[in-house]
Design a protein around this motif. Structure first.
Motif, PDB file in Angstrom:
ATOM      1  N   UNK A  35       0.820  -1.223   0.000  1.00 27.49           N
ATOM      2  CA  UNK A  35       0.000   0.000   0.000  1.00 27.49           C
ATOM      3  C   UNK A  35       0.852   1.272   0.000  1.00 27.49           C
ATOM      4  N   UNK A  36       2.160   1.122   0.216  1.00 31.13           N
ATOM      5  CA  UNK A  36       3.013   2.316   0.323  1.00 31.13           C
ATOM      6  C   UNK A  36       3.361   2.918  -1.034  1.00 31.13           C
ATOM      7  N   UNK A  37       3.098   2.187  -2.090  1.00 32.73           N
ATOM      8  CA  UNK A  37       3.412   2.688  -3.425  1.00 32.73           C
ATOM      9  C   UNK A  37       2.660   3.992  -3.691  1.00 32.73           C
ATOM     10  N   UNK A  38       3.411   4.993  -4.115  1.00 37.12           N
ATOM     11  CA  UNK A  38       2.798   6.293  -4.410  1.00 37.12           C
ATOM     12  C   UNK A  38       2.520   7.134  -3.177  1.00 37.12           C
ATOM     13  N   UNK A  39       2.870   6.612  -2.017  1.00 36.92           N
ATOM     14  CA  UNK A  39       2.654   7.360  -0.779  1.00 36.92           C
ATOM     15  C   UNK A  39       3.918   8.151  -0.410  1.00 36.92           C
ATOM     16  N   UNK A  40       3.742   9.110   0.491  1.00 33.31           N
ATOM     17  CA  UNK A  40       4.892   9.890   0.957  1.00 33.31           C
ATOM     18  C   UNK A  40       5.486   9.200   2.176  1.00 33.31           C
ATOM     19  N   UNK A  41       6.779   8.915   2.059  1.00 38.79           N
ATOM     20  CA  UNK A  41       7.435   8.123   3.103  1.00 38.79           C
ATOM     21  C   UNK A  41       8.427   8.981   3.885  1.00 38.79           C
ATOM     22  N   UNK A  42       8.328   8.930   5.198  1.00 43.30           N
ATOM     23  CA  UNK A  42       9.263   9.674   6.049  1.00 43.30           C
ATOM     24  C   UNK A  42      10.324   8.724   6.606  1.00 43.30           C
ATOM     25  N   UNK A  43      11.557   9.189   6.636  1.00 45.90           N
ATOM     26  CA  UNK A  43      12.652   8.379   7.193  1.00 45.90           C
ATOM     27  C   UNK A  43      13.589   9.292   7.981  1.00 45.90           C
ATOM     28  N   UNK A  44      14.521   8.669   8.707  1.00 41.32           N
ATOM     29  CA  UNK A  44      15.600   9.425   9.339  1.00 41.32           C
ATOM     30  C   UNK A  44      16.757   9.388   8.352  1.00 41.32           C
ATOM     31  N   UNK A  45      17.275  10.560   8.039  1.00 43.76           N
ATOM     32  CA  UNK A  45      18.316  10.651   7.015  1.00 43.76           C
ATOM     33  C   UNK A  45      19.518   9.736   7.298  1.00 43.76           C
ATOM     34  N   UNK A  46      19.967   9.062   6.234  1.00 46.82           N
ATOM     35  CA  UNK A  46      21.189   8.234   6.255  1.00 46.82           C
ATOM     36  C   UNK A  46      21.048   6.920   7.017  1.00 46.82           C
ATOM     37  N   UNK A  47      19.842   6.610   7.494  1.00 45.83           N
ATOM     38  CA  UNK A  47      19.646   5.328   8.176  1.00 45.83           C
ATOM     39  C   UNK A  47      19.322   4.252   7.141  1.00 45.83           C
ATOM     40  N   UNK A  48      19.293   3.014   7.604  1.00 46.22           N
ATOM     41  CA  UNK A  48      18.972   1.928   6.674  1.00 46.22           C
ATOM     42  C   UNK A  48      17.545   2.090   6.147  1.00 46.22           C
ATOM     43  N   UNK A  49      16.628   2.597   6.977  1.00 44.88           N
ATOM     44  CA  UNK A  49      15.260   2.854   6.502  1.00 44.88           C
ATOM     45  C   UNK A  49      15.290   3.796   5.298  1.00 44.88           C
ATOM     46  N   UNK A  50      16.102   4.830   5.373  1.00 44.28           N
ATOM     47  CA  UNK A  50      16.286   5.784   4.269  1.00 44.28           C
ATOM     48  C   UNK A  50      16.878   5.073   3.045  1.00 44.28           C
ATOM     49  N   UNK A  51      17.899   4.284   3.274  1.00 42.87           N
ATOM     50  CA  UNK A  51      18.586   3.612   2.162  1.00 42.87           C
ATOM     51  C   UNK A  51      17.617   2.680   1.412  1.00 42.87           C
ATOM     52  N   UNK A  52      16.832   1.883   2.148  1.00 43.11           N
ATOM     53  CA  UNK A  52      15.879   0.972   1.484  1.00 43.11           C
ATOM     54  C   UNK A  52      14.788   1.747   0.763  1.00 43.11           C
ATOM     55  N   UNK A  53      14.178   2.696   1.481  1.00 46.04           N
ATOM     56  CA  UNK A  53      13.029   3.409   0.912  1.00 46.04           C
ATOM     57  C   UNK A  53      13.434   4.231  -0.309  1.00 46.04           C
ATOM     58  N   UNK A  54      14.629   4.827  -0.278  1.00 47.17           N
ATOM     59  CA  UNK A  54      15.054   5.704  -1.366  1.00 47.17           C
ATOM     60  C   UNK A  54      15.508   4.930  -2.608  1.00 47.17           C
ATOM     61  N   UNK A  55      15.677   3.645  -2.459  1.00 45.82           N
ATOM     62  CA  UNK A  55      16.122   2.834  -3.599  1.00 45.82           C
ATOM     63  C   UNK A  55      15.028   2.807  -4.676  1.00 45.82           C
ATOM     64  N   UNK A  56      15.398   2.355  -5.839  1.00 48.84           N
ATOM     65  CA  UNK A  56      14.428   2.318  -6.946  1.00 48.84           C
ATOM     66  C   UNK A  56      13.413   1.193  -6.720  1.00 48.84           C
ATOM     67  N   UNK A  57      12.211   1.314  -7.302  1.00 49.20           N
ATOM     68  CA  UNK A  57      11.199   0.265  -7.144  1.00 49.20           C
ATOM     69  C   UNK A  57      11.720  -1.118  -7.579  1.00 49.20           C
ATOM     70  N   UNK A  58      12.572  -1.163  -8.602  1.00 43.15           N
ATOM     71  CA  UNK A  58      13.127  -2.462  -9.042  1.00 43.15           C
ATOM     72  C   UNK A  58      13.900  -3.137  -7.908  1.00 43.15           C
ATOM     73  N   UNK A  59      14.501  -2.312  -7.055  1.00 42.15           N
ATOM     74  CA  UNK A  59      15.288  -2.859  -5.946  1.00 42.15           C
ATOM     75  C   UNK A  59      14.499  -2.927  -4.635  1.00 42.15           C
ATOM     76  N   UNK A  60      13.197  -2.797  -4.722  1.00 44.01           N
ATOM     77  CA  UNK A  60      12.377  -2.925  -3.515  1.00 44.01           C
ATOM     78  C   UNK A  60      12.139  -1.616  -2.785  1.00 44.01           C
TER      79      UNK A  60
END
Ligand code: GLN
Length: 257
Positions: free
Chosen positions: A136-161
């Motif tokens: 359900x997160x597709x197309x949604x606005x996602x908040x993360x803490x900068x430079x954390x693993x959450x940021x790294x995963x979320x900021x990756x391209x859709x092909x990479x999850x």
């Protein structure tokens, strides 16, 4: 007589060189002699957070016990999460301890201790959001803490999850990300499970999705050149894990929730 003088001069020279080497060595174990300077980001409960002026939490307590074993005084520097690894690399801080996940990219920049805790990336949403799964997160606005693993995963391209950089808002810390969610600036926050629980508990109207994102190992980061400190801290950590001290600290904070 002449030879004796020469011998004496030589002996003095040798002594001088050795004493210099000894000084250099003791100076180089930590950034400031007698201190263990830990860089962290103190808005990551229950691992590190502020209680009045003090920084408390699982990491702060484990680091305190390690410092005791090494005969050093613990000093905690509260900085942005993204500045911890660069600061350790530059030799500004002795250790980085911040619920920090071991990743291959980070291993190229710093060295890590044994792992002392596990983390899981989870998703916080508002209770009325209608979001029920990661899909359900597709197309949604996602908040993360900068430079954390959450940021790294979320900021990756859709092909990479991931969800693409353009859908990710990066906050300086977990507190600000949760404020952004409450204010409706983002639809969810991807963050580690224990801080997520603490934030949901402290704020009305939020919940954690049942589906978790990834499993991770937390460890202490060191400057790659300071293998002596790494060994000493890691040996102390191993003892504290073996005698149950680390588990006791974790239980104290995590069952206390
Ligand atoms: N475990 C996550 C990471 O290492 C988050 C750590 C933190 O925000 N303090 O990136």
């Amino acid at each position: 007589m002449k030879n004796l003088k020469k011998l004496l001069a030589l002996a003095l020279a040798v002594l001088f060189v050795f004493s210099m080497a000894a000084c250099g060595k003791s100076d180089s174990l930590t950034v400031e002699e007698g201190k263990l300077i830990m860089a962290t980001n103190a808005s990551f409960p229950p691992y590190e957070y502020k209680e009045g002026k003090d920084i408390v939490g699982i990491d702060a307590e484990i680091a305190g016990l390690i410092a005791d074993k090494l005969g050093l005084e613990l000093e905690i520097a509260d900085i942005e999460f993204g500045s911890i690894i660069p600061g350790v690399q530059k030799g500004k801080y002795d250790i980085g301890m911040a619920g920090m996940t071991v990743t291959d990219e980070r291993k190229e920049m710093v060295s890590f201790s044994d792992s002392y805790a596990k983390g899981v990336q989870v998703v916080i949403v508002t209770e009325d959001s209608g979001i029920t799964s990661i899909d359900d997160l597709e197309g949604k606005k996602i908040g993360v803490q900068e430079a954390t693993t959450g940021d790294i995963y979320a900021s990756d391209t859709p092909e990479n999850g991931g969800f693409g950089e353009e859908n990710v808002t990066k906050y300086a810390n977990g507190n600000l990300a949760v404020e952004g969610l409450k204010a409706g600036k983002v639809d969810c926050v991807i963050i580690d499970n224990e801080p997520a629980k603490a934030y949901v508990k402290a704020n009305e109207g939020l919940k954690i999705l049942d589906t978790s994102y990834t499993d991770e190992d937390y460890a202490i980061a060191f400057n790659k050149d300071n293998t002596e400190l790494q060994t000493k801290v890691n040996d102390a950590l191993k003892e504290l894990i073996a005698d149950g001290s680390v588990q006791k600290i974790i239980d104290k904070y995590i069952s206390a929730e």
